[in-house]
Structures are given as structure tokens and as C-alpha cells.
Design a protein around this motif. Structure first.
Motif, PDB file in Angstrom:
ATOM      1  N   ALA A 161     -13.468   3.751  39.421  1.00 21.75           N
ATOM      2  CA  ALA A 161     -13.101   3.892  40.796  1.00 21.75           C
ATOM      3  C   ALA A 161     -13.967   4.849  41.490  1.00 21.75           C
ATOM      4  CB  ALA A 161     -11.421   4.379  40.481  1.00 21.75           C
ATOM      5  N   LYS A 162     -14.145   5.969  40.875  1.00 23.02           N
ATOM      6  CA  LYS A 162     -15.046   6.999  41.593  1.00 23.02           C
ATOM      7  C   LYS A 162     -16.385   6.381  41.985  1.00 23.02           C
ATOM      8  CE  LYS A 162     -16.783  11.797  41.160  1.00 23.02           C
ATOM      9  NZ  LYS A 162     -16.762  13.036  40.291  1.00 23.02           N
ATOM     10  N   MET A 163     -16.954   5.472  41.384  1.00 18.87           N
ATOM     11  CA  MET A 163     -18.011   4.756  41.719  1.00 18.87           C
ATOM     12  C   MET A 163     -17.960   4.031  42.969  1.00 18.87           C
ATOM     13  SD  MET A 163     -19.706   3.471  37.934  1.00 18.87           S
ATOM     14  CE  MET A 163     -20.942   2.315  38.739  1.00 18.87           C
ATOM     15  N   GLN A 164     -16.905   3.343  42.995  1.00 17.80           N
ATOM     16  CA  GLN A 164     -16.649   2.448  44.123  1.00 17.80           C
ATOM     17  C   GLN A 164     -16.457   3.346  45.222  1.00 17.80           C
ATOM     18  OE1 GLN A 164     -13.692  -0.591  43.922  1.00 17.80           O
ATOM     19  NE2 GLN A 164     -14.925  -1.944  42.665  1.00 17.80           N
ATOM     20  N   LEU A 165     -15.643   4.293  45.170  1.00 23.12           N
ATOM     21  CA  LEU A 165     -15.128   5.259  46.479  1.00 23.12           C
ATOM     22  C   LEU A 165     -16.558   5.798  46.782  1.00 23.12           C
ATOM     23  CD1 LEU A 165     -11.705   5.828  45.547  1.00 23.12           C
ATOM     24  CD2 LEU A 165     -12.394   4.489  47.397  1.00 23.12           C
ATOM     25  N   THR A 166     -17.407   6.427  46.033  1.00 22.67           N
ATOM     26  CA  THR A 166     -18.637   7.276  46.128  1.00 22.67           C
ATOM     27  C   THR A 166     -19.475   6.574  47.022  1.00 22.67           C
ATOM     28  OG1 THR A 166     -18.117   8.541  44.212  1.00 22.67           O
ATOM     29  CG2 THR A 166     -20.326   8.709  45.164  1.00 22.67           C
ATOM     30  N   LEU A 167     -19.423   5.170  46.811  1.00 26.34           N
ATOM     31  CA  LEU A 167     -20.304   4.377  47.766  1.00 26.34           C
ATOM     32  C   LEU A 167     -20.079   4.344  49.162  1.00 26.34           C
ATOM     33  CD1 LEU A 167     -20.144   1.093  45.630  1.00 26.34           C
ATOM     34  CD2 LEU A 167     -22.055   2.284  46.082  1.00 26.34           C
ATOM     35  N   PHE A 168     -18.938   4.519  49.530  1.00 25.24           N
ATOM     36  CA  PHE A 168     -18.366   5.019  51.018  1.00 25.24           C
ATOM     37  C   PHE A 168     -18.773   6.277  51.176  1.00 25.24           C
ATOM     38  CE2 PHE A 168     -16.185   1.095  49.859  1.00 25.24           C
ATOM     39  CZ  PHE A 168     -16.152   0.555  50.721  1.00 25.24           C
ATOM     40  N   GLU A 169     -18.352   7.187  50.311  1.00 15.89           N
ATOM     41  CA  GLU A 169     -18.283   8.724  50.548  1.00 15.89           C
ATOM     42  C   GLU A 169     -20.022   9.151  50.815  1.00 15.89           C
ATOM     43  OE1 GLU A 169     -17.105  12.822  50.621  1.00 15.89           O
ATOM     44  OE2 GLU A 169     -16.142  11.190  50.775  1.00 15.89           O
ATOM     45  N   THR A 170     -20.574   8.522  50.258  1.00 15.33           N
ATOM     46  CA  THR A 170     -22.296   8.938  50.381  1.00 15.33           C
ATOM     47  C   THR A 170     -23.048   8.136  51.398  1.00 15.33           C
ATOM     48  OG1 THR A 170     -22.838   7.524  48.697  1.00 15.33           O
ATOM     49  CG2 THR A 170     -22.460   9.682  48.033  1.00 15.33           C
ATOM     50  N   LEU A 171     -22.285   7.273  52.368  1.00 18.35           N
ATOM     51  CA  LEU A 171     -22.933   6.480  53.379  1.00 18.35           C
ATOM     52  C   LEU A 171     -23.485   7.677  54.315  1.00 18.35           C
ATOM     53  CD1 LEU A 171     -20.953   3.438  53.885  1.00 18.35           C
ATOM     54  CD2 LEU A 171     -23.312   3.452  53.138  1.00 18.35           C
ATOM     55  N   ASP A 172     -24.293   7.585  55.147  1.00 18.36           N
ATOM     56  CA  ASP A 172     -24.542   8.751  56.039  1.00 18.36           C
ATOM     57  C   ASP A 172     -23.822   8.635  57.243  1.00 18.36           C
ATOM     58  OD1 ASP A 172     -26.009   7.242  58.515  1.00 18.36           O
ATOM     59  OD2 ASP A 172     -26.731   6.060  56.877  1.00 18.36           O
ATOM     60  N   PRO A 173     -23.489   9.600  57.944  1.00 18.23           N
ATOM     61  CA  PRO A 173     -22.330   9.734  58.827  1.00 18.23           C
ATOM     62  C   PRO A 173     -22.644   8.672  60.194  1.00 18.23           C
ATOM     63  CG  PRO A 173     -23.235  11.865  58.501  1.00 18.23           C
ATOM     64  CD  PRO A 173     -24.221  11.085  57.757  1.00 18.23           C
ATOM     65  N   GLN A 174     -23.630   8.358  60.365  1.00 18.76           N
ATOM     66  CA  GLN A 174     -23.927   7.283  61.399  1.00 18.76           C
ATOM     67  C   GLN A 174     -23.507   5.970  60.912  1.00 18.76           C
ATOM     68  OE1 GLN A 174     -26.310   9.561  60.301  1.00 18.76           O
ATOM     69  NE2 GLN A 174     -26.391  10.901  62.011  1.00 18.76           N
ATOM     70  N   THR A 175     -23.661   5.594  59.788  1.00 17.97           N
ATOM     71  CA  THR A 175     -23.301   4.468  59.165  1.00 17.97           C
ATOM     72  C   THR A 175     -21.676   4.372  59.218  1.00 17.97           C
ATOM     73  OG1 THR A 175     -25.395   4.096  57.913  1.00 17.97           O
ATOM     74  CG2 THR A 175     -23.546   2.860  57.045  1.00 17.97           C
ATOM     75  N   GLN A 176     -21.241   5.512  58.514  1.00 13.35           N
ATOM     76  CA  GLN A 176     -19.710   5.451  58.497  1.00 13.35           C
ATOM     77  C   GLN A 176     -19.341   5.391  59.956  1.00 13.35           C
ATOM     78  OE1 GLN A 176     -17.773   8.359  56.137  1.00 13.35           O
ATOM     79  NE2 GLN A 176     -19.446   8.905  54.971  1.00 13.35           N
TER      80      GLN A 176
END
Length: 283
Positions: A165-180
Motif C-alpha cells: 500500500a505504501k508503494m502504491q500511494l507513494t507513486l502519487f505522493e512523489t509526483l511533481d507538484p505540476q503533475t499533481q
């Protein structure tokens, strides 16, 4: 469109009693057989998808492999709560243009405050996807993974996961701010038609229409290329590597992952075929 959270969560809404026949592939050699089934994580009660060739694959499989094991799925909420908060709150009025903000507020009003000011952009988008799922009257307890988990646990067959679960959510967490921010804005702009879009998406899943699913993915994810690489392509490559390794041991496996990961030239079946494995569409 607001479909990206649903593509990742695999939500969908065929009519109750629908005779769904989702796409499934078989990767095999002389002593190893891996069925690869495209899933929807949330469905209405009464969706009939586990008959015919899928039922035969369930019976034949020695083990079930999903994106998350049951233990990791149970931990996902706690990990989301740890990762989602911003360092400093930022109002949604400062994040979204007026039209997108109005649609976001309408979705929020349909079920309660998201608390978005205190959350990262990716976390708000995930909560929006969950709200669309609720508004479409779907239940994770009726989703493919929940049903498969019950069947394999009842048969005392092992169940494993490809990720944590941490791997999955970290995929989002580590997207650059512009992409988010681009993902959040795009999701907000499509909330007015989200339930309708989800139903169309799942009708394609129920028909096993991989061309239609690919079209939806391309429309939604190609607008944000960095998201495609992190959330789809790189994960599909890792899962394909897992299949290669698993093919070295005998046995029969049912691998069940979100349908959005199995279509197009960078979907898992296409990757495996391009790498020389024998891959056959069996449903």
C-alpha cells in the motif's frame, strides 16, 4: 475527465445482474500457466463476472496474486492518512480555476467536505474518485478482488500482492507538484459527468472491449505524460518482470489487476508478448 481515479481504483457500474465477461489472457509454457484477469475493484451487487472461463481459471489456479494482498489493502487507509496531509494548508480556491472549482464543490456537496485544504493534490483526487464510486452506488465488497479473495481464502489457497500500500500511494505522493495539480484540475473539470463516464467505462469492461478501454485511458492519461509513466507504464513493466520470474516455477496462477493496466501497447499482455512469452487472449 474524472476517470483517472476510477481507472486506478478499477471502479465501475454495470447494471445489476449484468453478464460481464471481462478480458483475460493466459501466459504459459510447458509447466507454468498464469491467467491475467482485468478487474474492477468496486461493482454493484449482482454483477455476474465469475462464470465460464474465469470460473475455470479460478478453479485451476494454485494461488491468487493481486495488486495488493488482503493485509496490504487493510493497511491502505492508515498509510493514506499518514501521507496525504500538506505541510501547510492551501485553499482549493488557490488551486483550481473557477469552472473546475465549481464542479469540485458540487461533488463535495454530494456527500460532505473532503477537507481538501489540508491535503496534497493527489490525495484530494483520490477522495474525489471514492466519492464518484459512492455516487454511482458501487461497493468494494462486490468488486472482483473482494470476491476472489473470499473464494481463494475459502479454498485455503495462498493470496499475494505485487505491491505494498505504501508503494502504491507513494507513486502519487512523489509526483511533481505540476503533475499533481494537472491531474487534480482535470479530475475536477470532469466531475459533472463522472458517474456517466464510469458507467460507460465499465460497460466496456463487461464486454471485454479492450479497444474502448484503451481509448479512455489514452484520453485521460496522455494529457499528463508524467502520470502515465509513473502510474501505468513503470508499474506494468515491474509486473511483467514479476511474470517472467514466476514463469521459472511450475504451477497455475491467477493474476488479477486493474483492467486499465492490461490494454494498449504498454499494457502487461502486450509487454509480455513483445518480450517473447506465449500470451493468448482466452476471454
Amino acid at each position: 475527465m474524472a476517470l483517472l481515479p476510477c481507472l486506478l481504483a478499477g471502479c465501475g457500474a454495470p447494471a445489476p445482474g449484468t453478464q460481464a465477461r471481462p478480458a483475460m489472457w493466459l501466459v504459459e509454457d510447458s509447466d507454468t500457466h498464469i491467467y491475467v484477469l482485468g478487474t474492477m475493484h468496486a461493482l454493484p451487487e449482482g454483477t455476474d463476472w465469475d462464470q465460464g472461463k474465469v470460473a475455470a481459471a479460478i478453479d485451476a489456479a494454485d494461488e491468487l496474486v493481486m495488486e495488493l494482498s488482503p493485509q496490504e489493502l487493510a493497511a491502505a487507509g492508515r498509510i493514506f492518512q499518514a501521507l496525504a496531509p500538506r505541510t501547510q494548508p492551501l485553499s482549493m480556491e488557490k488551486r483550481l480555476p473557477p469552472d473546475a472549482l465549481a464542479q469540485y464543490r458540487a461533488l463535495e456537496a454530494s456527500g460532505g467536505d473532503f477537507g481538501g485544504d489540508a491535503l496534497d493534490d493527489w490525495a484530494v483526487m483520490v477522495l474525489m474518485g471514492q466519492r464518484v464510486t459512492q455516487n454511482a452506488e458501487l461497493a468494494s465488497s462486490e468488486g472482483v478482488e473482494s470476491v476472489l479473495t473470499a473464494k481463494f481464502a475459502g479454498a485455503d489457497k495462498p493470496i499475494a500482492g505485487l505491491e505494498t500500500a505504501k508503494m502504491q500511494l507513494t507513486l502519487f505522493e512523489t509526483l511533481d507538484p505540476q503533475t499533481q495539480r494537472a491531474l487534480l484540475t482535470r479530475a475536477a473539470e470532469g466531475t459533472g459527468r463522472a458517474v456517466q463516464d464510469v458507467r460507460a467505462l465499465t460497460a466496456s469492461w463487461a464486454r471485454g472491449d479492450v479497444a474502448a478501454l484503451e481509448k479512455v485511458i489514452n484520453e485521460d492519461v496522455d494529457a499528463v505524460p508524467a502520470a502515465r509513466k509513473a502510474i501505468l507504464t513503470d508499474r506494468n513493466r515491474r509486473w511483467s518482470a514479476w511474470v517472467h520470474t514466476r514463469m521459472e516455477a511450475p504451477g497455475t496462477v491467477l493474476m488479477a489487476v486493474g483492467a486499465g493496466h492490461l490494454v494498449g501497447p504498454d499494457g502487461v499482455p502486450a509487454m509480455l508478448g513483445a518480450e517473447g512469452l506465449a500470451v493468448t487472449r482466452v476471454q
